[in-house]
Design a protein around this motif. Structure first.
Motif, PDB file in Angstrom:
ATOM      1  N   LEU A   1       0.826  -1.210   0.000  1.00  0.00           N
ATOM      2  CA  LEU A   1       0.000   0.000   0.000  1.00  0.00           C
ATOM      3  C   LEU A   1       0.861   1.261   0.000  1.00  0.00           C
ATOM      4  O   LEU A   1       0.533   2.260  -0.678  1.00  0.00           O
ATOM      5  CB  LEU A   1      -0.955  -0.003   1.197  1.00  0.00           C
ATOM      6  CG  LEU A   1      -2.058  -1.081   1.158  1.00  0.00           C
ATOM      7  CD1 LEU A   1      -2.861  -1.061   2.465  1.00  0.00           C
ATOM      8  CD2 LEU A   1      -2.979  -0.889  -0.031  1.00  0.00           C
ATOM      9  N   ASN A   2       1.977   1.238   0.726  1.00  0.00           N
ATOM     10  CA  ASN A   2       2.897   2.389   0.737  1.00  0.00           C
ATOM     11  C   ASN A   2       3.488   2.610  -0.652  1.00  0.00           C
ATOM     12  O   ASN A   2       3.580   3.762  -1.129  1.00  0.00           O
ATOM     13  CB  ASN A   2       4.013   2.186   1.761  1.00  0.00           C
ATOM     14  CG  ASN A   2       3.520   2.330   3.172  1.00  0.00           C
ATOM     15  OD1 ASN A   2       2.472   2.913   3.427  1.00  0.00           O
ATOM     16  ND2 ASN A   2       4.290   1.788   4.128  1.00  0.00           N
ATOM     17  N   TYR A   3       3.893   1.505  -1.323  1.00  0.00           N
ATOM     18  CA  TYR A   3       4.449   1.637  -2.679  1.00  0.00           C
ATOM     19  C   TYR A   3       3.403   2.209  -3.645  1.00  0.00           C
ATOM     20  O   TYR A   3       3.697   3.062  -4.483  1.00  0.00           O
ATOM     21  CB  TYR A   3       4.945   0.299  -3.207  1.00  0.00           C
ATOM     22  CG  TYR A   3       6.246  -0.186  -2.601  1.00  0.00           C
ATOM     23  CD1 TYR A   3       7.210   0.714  -2.158  1.00  0.00           C
ATOM     24  CD2 TYR A   3       6.528  -1.546  -2.504  1.00  0.00           C
ATOM     25  CE1 TYR A   3       8.394   0.262  -1.602  1.00  0.00           C
ATOM     26  CE2 TYR A   3       7.711  -1.992  -1.956  1.00  0.00           C
ATOM     27  CZ  TYR A   3       8.649  -1.090  -1.502  1.00  0.00           C
ATOM     28  OH  TYR A   3       9.825  -1.524  -0.963  1.00  0.00           O
ATOM     29  N   ARG A   4       2.189   1.728  -3.541  1.00  0.00           N
ATOM     30  CA  ARG A   4       1.114   2.204  -4.424  1.00  0.00           C
ATOM     31  C   ARG A   4       0.860   3.706  -4.216  1.00  0.00           C
ATOM     32  O   ARG A   4       0.719   4.468  -5.178  1.00  0.00           O
ATOM     33  CB  ARG A   4      -0.167   1.416  -4.159  1.00  0.00           C
ATOM     34  CG  ARG A   4      -1.289   1.854  -5.108  1.00  0.00           C
ATOM     35  CD  ARG A   4      -2.611   1.262  -4.727  1.00  0.00           C
ATOM     36  NE  ARG A   4      -2.739  -0.095  -5.237  1.00  0.00           N
ATOM     37  CZ  ARG A   4      -3.753  -0.892  -4.987  1.00  0.00           C
ATOM     38  NH1 ARG A   4      -4.721  -0.474  -4.195  1.00  0.00           N
ATOM     39  NH2 ARG A   4      -3.811  -2.093  -5.486  1.00  0.00           N
ATOM     40  N   GLU A   5       0.813   4.085  -2.940  1.00  0.00           N
ATOM     41  CA  GLU A   5       0.566   5.495  -2.620  1.00  0.00           C
ATOM     42  C   GLU A   5       1.689   6.388  -3.175  1.00  0.00           C
ATOM     43  O   GLU A   5       1.434   7.443  -3.760  1.00  0.00           O
ATOM     44  CB  GLU A   5       0.445   5.662  -1.098  1.00  0.00           C
ATOM     45  CG  GLU A   5       0.036   7.041  -0.659  1.00  0.00           C
ATOM     46  CD  GLU A   5      -0.101   7.132   0.864  1.00  0.00           C
ATOM     47  OE1 GLU A   5      -0.269   8.255   1.358  1.00  0.00           O
ATOM     48  OE2 GLU A   5      -0.029   6.092   1.555  1.00  0.00           O
ATOM     49  N   GLN A   6       2.930   5.926  -3.020  1.00  0.00           N
ATOM     50  CA  GLN A   6       4.061   6.692  -3.534  1.00  0.00           C
ATOM     51  C   GLN A   6       3.991   6.782  -5.063  1.00  0.00           C
ATOM     52  O   GLN A   6       4.259   7.837  -5.669  1.00  0.00           O
ATOM     53  CB  GLN A   6       5.376   6.052  -3.109  1.00  0.00           C
ATOM     54  CG  GLN A   6       5.690   6.234  -1.650  1.00  0.00           C
ATOM     55  CD  GLN A   6       6.925   5.445  -1.223  1.00  0.00           C
ATOM     56  OE1 GLN A   6       7.579   4.822  -2.064  1.00  0.00           O
ATOM     57  NE2 GLN A   6       7.242   5.512   0.059  1.00  0.00           N
ATOM     58  N   SER A   7       3.610   5.684  -5.743  1.00  0.00           N
ATOM     59  CA  SER A   7       3.501   5.662  -7.200  1.00  0.00           C
ATOM     60  C   SER A   7       2.418   6.632  -7.666  1.00  0.00           C
ATOM     61  O   SER A   7       2.609   7.383  -8.632  1.00  0.00           O
ATOM     62  CB  SER A   7       3.217   4.256  -7.676  1.00  0.00           C
ATOM     63  OG  SER A   7       3.031   4.228  -9.063  1.00  0.00           O
ATOM     64  N   GLU A   8       1.278   6.610  -7.021  1.00  0.00           N
ATOM     65  CA  GLU A   8       0.184   7.515  -7.399  1.00  0.00           C
ATOM     66  C   GLU A   8       0.574   8.972  -7.174  1.00  0.00           C
ATOM     67  O   GLU A   8       0.256   9.857  -7.999  1.00  0.00           O
ATOM     68  CB  GLU A   8      -1.085   7.167  -6.615  1.00  0.00           C
ATOM     69  CG  GLU A   8      -1.733   5.878  -7.069  1.00  0.00           C
ATOM     70  CD  GLU A   8      -2.900   5.438  -6.177  1.00  0.00           C
ATOM     71  OE1 GLU A   8      -3.250   6.174  -5.213  1.00  0.00           O
ATOM     72  OE2 GLU A   8      -3.458   4.353  -6.443  1.00  0.00           O
ATOM     73  N   ALA A   9       1.287   9.229  -6.066  1.00  0.00           N
ATOM     74  CA  ALA A   9       1.736  10.603  -5.788  1.00  0.00           C
ATOM     75  C   ALA A   9       2.719  11.060  -6.866  1.00  0.00           C
ATOM     76  O   ALA A   9       2.682  12.220  -7.338  1.00  0.00           O
ATOM     77  CB  ALA A   9       2.373  10.683  -4.411  1.00  0.00           C
ATOM     78  N   LEU A  10       3.600  10.160  -7.273  1.00  0.00           N
ATOM     79  CA  LEU A  10       4.586  10.493  -8.312  1.00  0.00           C
ATOM     80  C   LEU A  10       3.894  10.765  -9.656  1.00  0.00           C
ATOM     81  O   LEU A  10       4.251  11.725 -10.372  1.00  0.00           O
ATOM     82  CB  LEU A  10       5.596   9.361  -8.443  1.00  0.00           C
ATOM     83  CG  LEU A  10       6.795   9.626  -9.323  1.00  0.00           C
ATOM     84  CD1 LEU A  10       7.585  10.835  -8.838  1.00  0.00           C
ATOM     85  CD2 LEU A  10       7.686   8.411  -9.376  1.00  0.00           C
ATOM     86  N   LYS A  11       2.886   9.935 -10.032  1.00  0.00           N
ATOM     87  CA  LYS A  11       2.150  10.148 -11.278  1.00  0.00           C
ATOM     88  C   LYS A  11       1.389  11.481 -11.249  1.00  0.00           C
ATOM     89  O   LYS A  11       1.344  12.218 -12.247  1.00  0.00           O
ATOM     90  CB  LYS A  11       1.178   8.999 -11.532  1.00  0.00           C
ATOM     91  CG  LYS A  11       1.859   7.733 -11.984  1.00  0.00           C
ATOM     92  CD  LYS A  11       0.836   6.633 -12.188  1.00  0.00           C
ATOM     93  CE  LYS A  11       1.530   5.319 -12.509  1.00  0.00           C
ATOM     94  NZ  LYS A  11       0.587   4.218 -12.652  1.00  0.00           N
ATOM     95  N   ALA A  12       0.803  11.774 -10.109  1.00  0.00           N
ATOM     96  CA  ALA A  12       0.084  13.049  -9.972  1.00  0.00           C
ATOM     97  C   ALA A  12       1.061  14.224 -10.108  1.00  0.00           C
ATOM     98  O   ALA A  12       0.756  15.247 -10.742  1.00  0.00           O
ATOM     99  CB  ALA A  12      -0.646  13.106  -8.641  1.00  0.00           C
ATOM    100  N   TRP A  13       2.234  14.113  -9.556  1.00  0.00           N
ATOM    101  CA  TRP A  13       3.248  15.177  -9.651  1.00  0.00           C
ATOM    102  C   TRP A  13       3.699  15.341 -11.099  1.00  0.00           C
ATOM    103  O   TRP A  13       3.900  16.452 -11.575  1.00  0.00           O
ATOM    104  CB  TRP A  13       4.429  14.824  -8.742  1.00  0.00           C
ATOM    105  CG  TRP A  13       5.544  15.808  -8.797  1.00  0.00           C
ATOM    106  CD1 TRP A  13       5.584  17.052  -8.252  1.00  0.00           C
ATOM    107  CD2 TRP A  13       6.777  15.650  -9.480  1.00  0.00           C
ATOM    108  NE1 TRP A  13       6.748  17.690  -8.539  1.00  0.00           N
ATOM    109  CE2 TRP A  13       7.519  16.818  -9.294  1.00  0.00           C
ATOM    110  CE3 TRP A  13       7.329  14.606 -10.237  1.00  0.00           C
ATOM    111  CZ2 TRP A  13       8.788  17.005  -9.832  1.00  0.00           C
ATOM    112  CZ3 TRP A  13       8.587  14.819 -10.741  1.00  0.00           C
ATOM    113  CH2 TRP A  13       9.303  15.986 -10.552  1.00  0.00           C
ATOM    114  N   GLN A  14       3.873  14.183 -11.835  1.00  0.00           N
ATOM    115  CA  GLN A  14       4.292  14.254 -13.238  1.00  0.00           C
ATOM    116  C   GLN A  14       3.228  14.960 -14.095  1.00  0.00           C
ATOM    117  O   GLN A  14       3.567  15.713 -15.026  1.00  0.00           O
ATOM    118  CB  GLN A  14       4.555  12.852 -13.806  1.00  0.00           C
ATOM    119  CG  GLN A  14       5.855  12.269 -13.379  1.00  0.00           C
ATOM    120  CD  GLN A  14       6.053  10.837 -13.914  1.00  0.00           C
ATOM    121  OE1 GLN A  14       5.096  10.158 -14.269  1.00  0.00           O
ATOM    122  NE2 GLN A  14       7.297  10.423 -13.950  1.00  0.00           N
TER     123      GLN A  14
END
Length: 188
Positions: free
Chosen positions: A150-163
């Motif tokens: 869940l932590n990895y998923r959250e970090q991935s989604e945050a990174l995609k949103a930032w991109q």
């Protein structure tokens, strides 16, 4: 020796000696009579005791001789009814014993089979678990903790949103990430 015999008689004349002898003889005679009467009394008591013992033995023999051991006709009839009663219920008794022994045998067999099944089940589960883990590994997958995922998923989604929100700034990160992946593939 003669001195010893004369020692008690020295200085006594024959008359005095005769008198002493009579006195001693009478005293011995009285003693003898008292002993004789004591012996006769003892003989009489012994005879009475012997008679008493003989009478008691005779009575005891008569009483014991008259004792008869036997079973009355009523008792015989009662025993016969018990015999018939037992013969009537004998098959039921045997069936009951057979059922009890069969139950014990079945219980022991079931317990032993259950223990064997449990051991086999545990062994099989361990083999299956090992096979599943081996298959996951061969497919290139791995098992991780749910919270870590869940932590990895959250970090991935945050990174995609930032991109999406910063496309120009994210280009440098995208280039860095592609080079990082290329280096990791070369190391392997």
């Amino acid at each position: 020796m003669e001195e010893n015999q004369n020692f008690g008689t020295e200085g006594l004349n024959s008359m005095e000696l005769m008198d002493q002898l009579k006195i001693k003889t009478e005293s011995l005679y009285k003693e003898f009579q008292s002993l004789s009467s004591g012996v006769s009394i003892m003989d009489e008591k012994l005879k009475r005791t012997e008679y008493f013992v003989e009478q008691n033995l005779k009575e005891l023999k008569e009483k014991v001789g008259n004792v008869k051991v036997g079973i009355s006709p009523e008792d015989l009839r009662q025993l016969e009814t018990y015999k018939d009663y037992f013969n009537h219920y004998k098959p039921l008794l045997y069936v009951s014993l057979f059922v009890i022994l069969s139950g014990w045998g079945l219980g022991i067999f079931s317990a032993l089979s259950g223990v064997k099944w449990y051991k086999e089940s545990v062994r099989t589960k361990q083999e299956i678990r090992t096979d599943v883990l081996q298959e996951i590994k061969t497919q290139g997958n791995m098992i991780i903790d749910t919270q870590t995922f869940l932590n990895y998923r959250e970090q991935s989604e945050a990174l995609k949103a930032w991109q999406k929100s910063n496309p120009k700034e994210s280009e440098s990160f995208t280039n860095y990430f592609k080079q990082y992946q290329k280096l990791n593939k070369e190391k392997k």
